[in-house]
Design an enzyme around this catalytic site. Structure first.
Site, PDB file in Angstrom:
ATOM      1  N   ARG A 225       0.856  -1.190   0.000  1.00 35.45           N
ATOM      2  CA  ARG A 225       0.000   0.000   0.000  1.00 35.45           C
ATOM      3  C   ARG A 225       0.894   1.243   0.000  1.00 35.45           C
ATOM      4  O   ARG A 225       2.020   1.202   0.522  1.00 35.45           O
ATOM      5  CB  ARG A 225      -0.883   0.016   1.243  1.00 35.45           C
ATOM      6  CG  ARG A 225      -1.973  -1.032   1.218  1.00 35.45           C
ATOM      7  CD  ARG A 225      -3.126  -0.638   0.287  1.00 35.45           C
ATOM      8  NE  ARG A 225      -4.187  -1.634   0.331  1.00 35.45           N
ATOM      9  CZ  ARG A 225      -4.394  -2.545  -0.614  1.00 35.45           C
ATOM     10  NH1 ARG A 225      -3.627  -2.595  -1.687  1.00 35.45           N
ATOM     11  NH2 ARG A 225      -5.396  -3.407  -0.509  1.00 35.45           N
ATOM     12  N   HIS A 273      -1.147   1.174  -9.888  1.00 35.03           N
ATOM     13  CA  HIS A 273      -1.854   0.194  -9.034  1.00 35.03           C
ATOM     14  C   HIS A 273      -2.480  -0.919  -9.888  1.00 35.03           C
ATOM     15  O   HIS A 273      -3.682  -1.199  -9.801  1.00 35.03           O
ATOM     16  CB  HIS A 273      -2.921   0.879  -8.175  1.00 35.03           C
ATOM     17  CG  HIS A 273      -3.195   0.119  -6.905  1.00 35.03           C
ATOM     18  ND1 HIS A 273      -3.399   0.708  -5.689  1.00 35.03           N
ATOM     19  CD2 HIS A 273      -3.293  -1.224  -6.674  1.00 35.03           C
ATOM     20  CE1 HIS A 273      -3.612  -0.204  -4.763  1.00 35.03           C
ATOM     21  NE2 HIS A 273      -3.547  -1.405  -5.346  1.00 35.03           N
TER      22      HIS A 273
HETATM   23  P1  NDP Z   1      -1.696 -12.108   3.864  1.00 36.76           P
HETATM   24  O1  NDP Z   1      -2.532 -11.623   5.000  1.00 36.76           O
HETATM   25  O2  NDP Z   1      -1.949 -13.448   3.292  1.00 36.76           O
HETATM   26  O3  NDP Z   1      -0.150 -12.057   4.283  1.00 36.76           O
HETATM   27  C1  NDP Z   1       0.412 -11.006   5.016  1.00 36.76           C
HETATM   28  C2  NDP Z   1       1.850 -11.342   5.366  1.00 36.76           C
HETATM   29  O4  NDP Z   1       2.445 -10.195   5.983  1.00 36.76           O
HETATM   30  C3  NDP Z   1       1.956 -12.501   6.372  1.00 36.76           C
HETATM   31  O5  NDP Z   1       3.090 -13.277   6.095  1.00 36.76           O
HETATM   32  C4  NDP Z   1       2.159 -11.755   7.698  1.00 36.76           C
HETATM   33  O6  NDP Z   1       2.865 -12.488   8.704  1.00 36.76           O
HETATM   34  C5  NDP Z   1       3.005 -10.595   7.245  1.00 36.76           C
HETATM   35  N1  NDP Z   1       2.940  -9.496   8.209  1.00 36.76           N
HETATM   36  C6  NDP Z   1       1.847  -8.830   8.661  1.00 36.76           C
HETATM   37  N2  NDP Z   1       2.209  -7.895   9.574  1.00 36.76           N
HETATM   38  C7  NDP Z   1       3.554  -7.991   9.704  1.00 36.76           C
HETATM   39  C8  NDP Z   1       4.509  -7.318  10.503  1.00 36.76           C
HETATM   40  N3  NDP Z   1       4.161  -6.350  11.364  1.00 36.76           N
HETATM   41  N4  NDP Z   1       5.806  -7.676  10.391  1.00 36.76           N
HETATM   42  C9  NDP Z   1       6.192  -8.671   9.546  1.00 36.76           C
HETATM   43  N5  NDP Z   1       5.319  -9.355   8.737  1.00 36.76           N
HETATM   44  C10 NDP Z   1       4.028  -9.010   8.828  1.00 36.76           C
HETATM   45  O7  NDP Z   1      -1.818 -10.979   2.733  1.00 36.76           O
HETATM   46  P2  NDP Z   1      -1.745 -11.151   1.129  1.00 36.76           P
HETATM   47  O8  NDP Z   1      -0.480 -11.854   0.770  1.00 36.76           O
HETATM   48  O9  NDP Z   1      -3.014 -11.717   0.607  1.00 36.76           O
HETATM   49  O10 NDP Z   1      -1.719  -9.615   0.667  1.00 36.76           O
HETATM   50  C11 NDP Z   1      -0.690  -8.746   1.124  1.00 36.76           C
HETATM   51  C12 NDP Z   1      -0.997  -7.310   0.727  1.00 36.76           C
HETATM   52  O11 NDP Z   1      -0.764  -7.108  -0.657  1.00 36.76           O
HETATM   53  C13 NDP Z   1      -2.445  -6.852   0.917  1.00 36.76           C
HETATM   54  O12 NDP Z   1      -2.745  -6.539   2.258  1.00 36.76           O
HETATM   55  C14 NDP Z   1      -2.490  -5.629   0.041  1.00 36.76           C
HETATM   56  O13 NDP Z   1      -2.079  -4.500   0.800  1.00 36.76           O
HETATM   57  C15 NDP Z   1      -1.425  -5.904  -1.035  1.00 36.76           C
HETATM   58  N6  NDP Z   1      -2.039  -6.089  -2.379  1.00 36.76           N
HETATM   59  C16 NDP Z   1      -1.670  -5.239  -3.391  1.00 36.76           C
HETATM   60  C17 NDP Z   1      -2.194  -5.379  -4.663  1.00 36.76           C
HETATM   61  C18 NDP Z   1      -1.750  -4.523  -5.806  1.00 36.76           C
HETATM   62  O14 NDP Z   1      -2.314  -4.616  -6.896  1.00 36.76           O
HETATM   63  N7  NDP Z   1      -0.734  -3.696  -5.637  1.00 36.76           N
HETATM   64  C19 NDP Z   1      -3.205  -6.408  -4.953  1.00 36.76           C
HETATM   65  C20 NDP Z   1      -3.489  -7.280  -3.844  1.00 36.76           C
HETATM   66  C21 NDP Z   1      -2.932  -7.100  -2.604  1.00 36.76           C
HETATM   67  P3  NDP Z   1       2.277 -13.877   9.315  1.00 36.76           P
HETATM   68  O15 NDP Z   1       2.548 -14.917   8.248  1.00 36.76           O
HETATM   69  O16 NDP Z   1       3.106 -14.101  10.516  1.00 36.76           O
HETATM   70  O17 NDP Z   1       0.812 -13.656   9.570  1.00 36.76           O
END
Ligand code: NDP
Length: 310
Positions: A225, A273
């Site tokens: 984001r 985006h």
């Molecule tokens: P998930 O919820 O499946 O994965 C999130 C990952 O981030 C997990 O591994 C989580 O850790 C990790 N994480 C969360 N908080 C922290 C932190 N504080 N420190 C370290 N690691 C952290 O999300 P998705 O993979 O489905 O999507 C990720 C993001 O991609 C979305 O939230 C969105 O913002 C972005 N996105 C962008 C798009 C674009 O077109 N540019 C399209 C789609 C999504 P843990 O495994 O321990 O839970």
């Protein structure tokens, strides 16, 4: 009869209606233009809904995000206590893997230079490094991050990942987690890919202090984001050589205003985006399945944890 409302303060969700009509042939579909009586609404399909609106829907059973992220919902302080679901989609994941792989290759194989040379009719070689000599770090090893990691590993890149908690990962993927291992993770990222969700903990995470911990000249790819990046820190980090290049797909203000300095900096590649998308039919199907499960008293498949923020 089921009633669905399509809620957004900044996007016309009308493009979803044909797919939802096919998936919910007997339902009433209401848009922002005419929401009708709010007590009839069973499910809200949302992208940046107006704050406080869903709190006025007493029979709401499901809040469905049309994207993978839910940061556009958590800003609503009056979000009612009903299940919130996000989209988890294999097409979205493979689209993201294609974008991230392209961006890594574009940077590591100097494709920007070749585009400039080709435009000028110049035959000029840039250094060629094998993928295994290039370390790609993926911050956020979730649904999307893991698919990107696998795609890059299949090409021979040296891939590492960082998550909040320890998790099971494919063999050969170096894994780091939590604040305690962040510095060690960053020290081995020739390219850093941000695929984190936007939460209180991750807002502004791509900042001056973090850039200084990367190998000099690292390439930053932000497909998370816009608010992950402290925009004011980027050009100074490029000027100081902490970063060599940035590929950005998400911005605090979208569309990125024409006068924004990122457009004019040749070290920064801006895309609008478009890293990946989900087809309306997938959003409609997941909404139906989530609503069916909730009505059957089961937990929805892709419900998010609002306490955790993702
Ligand atoms: P998930 O919820 O499946 O994965 C999130 C990952 O981030 C997990 O591994 C989580 O850790 C990790 N994480 C969360 N908080 C922290 C932190 N504080 N420190 C370290 N690691 C952290 O999300 P998705 O993979 O489905 O999507 C990720 C993001 O991609 C979305 O939230 C969105 O913002 C972005 N996105 C962008 C798009 C674009 O077109 N540019 C399209 C789609 C999504 P843990 O495994 O321990 O839970």
């Amino acid at each position: 009869m089921t009633t669905l409302a399509f809620l957004s303060a900044n996007l016309d969700l009308g493009y979803l209606l044909p797919a939802f009509r096919a998936e919910f042939p007997d339902a009433e579909l209401r848009t922002m233009a005419d929401l009708g009586p709010l007590d009839a609404i069973d499910a809200a399909v949302c992208w940046c809904p107006p704050a406080g609106l869903m709190a006025r829907m007493p029979n709401l059973a499901l809040i469905q995000s049309v994207g993978a992220g839910i940061d556009h919902l958590t800003a609503d302080a009056a979000l009612p206590d009903v299940p919130v679901c996000r989209i988890v989609d294999t097409d979205m994941a493979s689209g993201m893997a294609a974008y991230v792989t392209w961006a890594v290759i574009h940077g590591q194989r100097h494709m920007g230079r070749y585009l400039a040379s080709a435009a000028a009719g110049r035959w000029e070689e840039a250094p060629i490094q094998p993928p295994r000599a290039h370390r790609v770090g993926i911050a956020g090893l979730g649904t999307l991050g893991l698919v990107c990691a696998r795609a890059l590993m299949a090409l021979g890149y040296n891939v590492r990942g960082w998550s909040r908690s320890p998790r099971e990962v494919p063999e050969g993927l170096d894994c780091f987690h939590g604040q305690a291992q962040q510095a060690e993770f960053l020290a081995g990222c020739d390219t850093l890919v941000c695929l984190l969700p936007l939460t209180d903990e991750t807002t502004g995470i791509l900042n001056r202090e973090l850039f200084a911990q990367l190998p000099r000249g690292a390439h930053l790819i932000n497909v998370g984001r816009g608010a992950h990046l402290v925009e004011a820190d980027l050009i100074p980090a490029l000027d100081a050589g902490h970063l060599g290049a940035a590929t950005l797909d998400a911005f605090v203000q979208e569309p990125l205003p024409p006068e924004h300095p990122f457009w004019r900096d040749p070290r920064i590649l801006v895309t609008p985006h478009i890293a990946t998308r989900t087809q309306p039919a997938v959003i409609a199907r997941q909404t139906r399945l989530n609503l069916e499960r909730i009505r059957a008293g089961q937990a929805a498949d892709v419900a998010v944890d609002l306490q955790r923020g993702y």
